[in-house]
Design an enzyme around this catalytic site. Structure first.
Site, PDB file in Angstrom:
ATOM      1  N   LYS A  22      54.014  28.702  51.666  1.00  0.00           N
ATOM      2  CA  LYS A  22      53.630  30.122  51.681  1.00  0.00           C
ATOM      3  C   LYS A  22      52.151  30.298  51.354  1.00  0.00           C
ATOM      4  CE  LYS A  22      54.386  34.343  48.988  1.00  0.00           C
ATOM      5  NZ  LYS A  22      53.500  34.440  47.848  1.00  0.00           N
ATOM      6  N   ASN A  23      51.676  29.660  50.289  1.00  0.00           N
ATOM      7  CA  ASN A  23      50.306  29.902  49.836  1.00  0.00           C
ATOM      8  C   ASN A  23      49.265  29.339  50.806  1.00  0.00           C
ATOM      9  OD1 ASN A  23      51.197  31.284  47.601  1.00  0.00           O
ATOM     10  ND2 ASN A  23      51.111  29.519  46.237  1.00  0.00           N
ATOM     11  N   ARG A  97      49.671  40.939  48.431  1.00  0.00           N
ATOM     12  CA  ARG A  97      48.516  40.387  47.723  1.00  0.00           C
ATOM     13  C   ARG A  97      47.663  39.523  48.657  1.00  0.00           C
ATOM     14  NH1 ARG A  97      45.861  40.811  43.110  1.00  0.00           N
ATOM     15  NH2 ARG A  97      44.496  39.061  42.748  1.00  0.00           N
ATOM     16  N   ASP A 121      53.301  40.130  43.073  1.00  0.00           N
ATOM     17  CA  ASP A 121      54.098  39.998  41.863  1.00  0.00           C
ATOM     18  C   ASP A 121      53.476  40.748  40.695  1.00  0.00           C
ATOM     19  OD1 ASP A 121      56.046  38.367  42.949  1.00  0.00           O
ATOM     20  OD2 ASP A 121      54.909  36.546  42.590  1.00  0.00           O
ATOM     21  N   ASP A 321      52.868  28.236  39.263  1.00  0.00           N
ATOM     22  CA  ASP A 321      54.039  28.732  39.976  1.00  0.00           C
ATOM     23  C   ASP A 321      55.312  27.964  39.658  1.00  0.00           C
ATOM     24  OD1 ASP A 321      52.696  30.768  41.185  1.00  0.00           O
ATOM     25  OD2 ASP A 321      52.438  29.786  43.116  1.00  0.00           O
ATOM     26  N   MET A 343      47.763  31.290  32.548  1.00  0.00           N
ATOM     27  CA  MET A 343      47.081  32.093  33.550  1.00  0.00           C
ATOM     28  C   MET A 343      47.515  33.562  33.569  1.00  0.00           C
ATOM     29  SD  MET A 343      46.272  30.856  37.424  1.00  0.00           S
ATOM     30  CE  MET A 343      45.687  29.302  36.794  1.00  0.00           C
TER      31      MET A 343
END
Length: 436
Positions: A22-23, A97, A121, A321, A343
Site C-alpha cells: 500500500k505505502n 492522506r 488514520d 506500522d 512516532m
C-alpha cells in the site's frame, strides 16, 4: 458500516500471498503525473485507499486502463489542473492522506499544486511541514487558506535545485520532494532522506523514466534535474506490513502458515524482531515458513537480563506500522515486553480493547505500554469492538482469531483501507470469519 463476526480459537493452516505494498503504491501512483507518456504498474493492491487515489487521478484527467488483476496503465497527457480548485477535489483529496503526494509531481510539471488537509488514520499529529519546507527550498511559494484548510505551492517559473536537510526523515515528505526535484533546474541534495524500500522503489522507477537520482538506499539523495520524463513499467513490492501481520497471526493462533513471495531482502529487521519475541520463522527460498507454536514462544531478554524493548525508528529501524501487531503477539508470549511507539501519540489507545479481552497490559503513557504475556495459560475472551485505524484494526482481528468465543469487529472499513479481501483470504486457510 460493515462488521466481521469471528469465531476464535481455530488453528489455521496453509499458504497466504501478501498483496502489493500500500505505502509504495501511494507514491508510485502519484509519480504517473510526472510524464505525458504511458506508465504501467503491476501488483497494485485492490484496497480502499488505493482505489480512492486511482479515482482521484481519473478525475484529474489521467487516462486509466485496467490490464488485469492488479495491473493498470496510466497516461497523464491531458491533466485538468483546474480540477484542483473545485469543491469536489477538496472533498475527495481530504479523505485520503496519500493524496498529499500529488503536490510534488504537479508542482514540478505544471508549476502549481494544491491539496486540502489530508485525512487518514487518527493516530496523532501528522505534520506536513517537511513536504512544504522542501518545496519552498526548491523555489516554490507557499500559501495556506486557514479557513478551508487548503494548502498550495506555486512556481510558475519552475523549480531550482538546492541543498536541503530535512527536519525529519519523513517517507511521504521525501517522496514528494524527490518527485518535485527530478524536473528542477540543476542539482538537489536531500540529507536525512527516508530510505525505506518503498522510497527506493520510487527512485528506481523515476530513474527508469529518465530521472538521475543517486544515493538510493541511503539517507543522502542527489538528484540532477532533467527536462522531461518518459514512460516505464514497474512492479510493486509485497507489503511488508501485511507480511508482519501474517507472522503475528500464525504465532497468536499457533498455526502452521507459509507466507509466499515475501521479498526477503526488503524486510530489514522485521523477521529478527519477531524472533526476539520467541517466534520461529524459517526462510524457504523467498517464502517464510512459520511452524505451529505448540509450546508457545518465549521472549528473549536483553543481554543484561532487562525487559525486552521494541521501539519504532526510521528505516532501517523497525517500522511503526507493525508495533500494534507486536503488541498483540506479546499478550500470549512467555515473558514481558515494553512497546515504545515513538512516532505517534495515539496509536496505542486501542489497548483498552485488548484489556477487555483479558490481556495484561499497562499503558504507561501515550507512547509506551508494558505487556505481560499469558503464555497461552489464559486465552483471550471474545468481545465486541470497533477498529480505530488500519493497524489497530488488523491487530484486533488477530486477537479475535485467537480468542475463545465469537467476537464482533465494527467499522471494518478501516481494515479494508489497507488489507485486500482479508476475510476471503483468511477463510482460505481455515478461519471462521463472516462479513456482515
Amino acid at each position: 458500516m460493515g462488521i466481521f463476526k469471528i469465531e476464535g480459537g481455530i488453528r489455521l493452516k496453509g499458504e497466504i500471498t501478501p498483496q502489493g505494498a500500500k505505502n509504495e503504491a501511494l507514491q508510485i501512483l502519484c509519480a504517473v503525473l510526472l510524464t505525458p507518456e504511458k506508465v504501467t504498474i503491476n501488483n497494485i493492491p485492490d484496497i480502499i485507499d488505493i482505489n480512492k487515489l486511482i479515482t482521484l487521478l481519473g478525475n484529474l484527467g489521467v487516462k486509466i486502463q485496467k490490464n488485469g488483476s492488479g495491473s493498470y496503465t496510466f497516461q497523464a497527457d491531458d491533466v485538468n489542473i483546474q480540477y484542483l480548485e473545485t469543491e469536489a477535489f477538496k472533498q475527495e483529496g481530504g479523505s485520503l492522506r496519500g493524496s498529499i503526494m500529488i503536490v510534488g509531481p504537479l508542482l514540478a510539471r505544471f508549476g502549481r499544486g494544491y491539496i486540502p488537509k489530508p485525512g487518514g488514520d487518527k493516530i496523532g499529529r501528522r505534520r506536513l511541514d517537511t513536504h512544504f519546507e522542501g518545496f519552498i527550498n526548491l523555489g516554490a511559494k507557499f500559501r495556506y487558506n486557514r479557513e478551508d484548510h487548503f494548502y498550495g505551492v506555486e512556481a510558475p517559473k519552475g523549480l531550482t535545485g538546492t541543498d536541503m536537510l530535512l527536519d525529519e526523515a519523513s517517507v511521504t515528505g521525501t517522496a514528494n520532494i524527490v518527485m518535485a526535484a527530478v524536473l528542477a533546474k540543476g542539482k538537489t541534495t536531500i540529507y536525512n532522506a527516508a530510505c525505506e524500500p518503498y522510497l527506493q522503489q520510487l527512485c528506481k522507477m523515476l530513474n527508469a523514466m529518465g530521472a538521475n537520482i543517486t544515493g538510493v538506499g541511503s539517507n543522502l539523495l542527489t538528484i540532477e534535474g532533467v527536462k522531461s520524463l518518459g514512460g516505464c513499467e514497474h512492479r510493486i513490492l509485497p507489503d511488508m506490513i501485511e507480511i508482519g501481520s501474517w507472522i503475528g497471526l500464525a504465532a497468536m493462533t499457533r498455526s502452521e502458515i507459509t507466507i509466499k513471495d515475501v521479498s526477503w531482502d526488503n524486510l530489514g529487521v522485521i523477521p529478527n524482531t519477531f524472533r526476539k519475541l520467541g517466534i520461529t520463522l524459517e526462510r524457504r527460498g523467498d517464502d517464510i515458513y512459520i511452524p505451529a507454536h505448540e509450546d508457545g514462544y518465549e521472549v528473549k531478554t536483553d543481554i543484561d537480563g532487562s525487559i525486552l524493548t521494541i521501539a519504532d525508528a526510521p528505516w532501517p529501524g523497525f517500522t511503526p506500522d507493525l508495533l500494534s501487531i507486536v503488541l498483540v503477539v506479546a499478550t500470549q508470549a512467555r515473558g514481558d515486553v515494553l512497546i515504545h511507539q515513538k512516532m505517534f501519540e495515539s496509536r496505542l489507545f486501542f489497548v483498552d480493547k485488548l484489556i477487555d479481552m483479558g490481556a495484561k497490559i499497562m499503558l504507561c503513557d501515550p507512547h509506551r505500554a508494558v505487556v505481560m504475556g499469558h503464555d497461552f495459560k489464559s486465552q483471550l475472551k471474545a468481545t465486541t469492538m470497533s477498529s480505530p485505524d488500519i493497524r489497530a484494526g488488523i491487530s484486533l482481528l488477530i486477537a479475535a482469531l485467537s480468542a475463545k468465543g465469537t467476537s464482533t469487529i465494527q467499522n471494518i472499513e478501516q481494515i479494508d483501507r489497507g488489507y485486500e479481501r482479508i476475510d476471503e483470504r483468511l477463510r482460505a486457510i481455515g478461519a471462521n470469519i463472516i462479513r456482515a
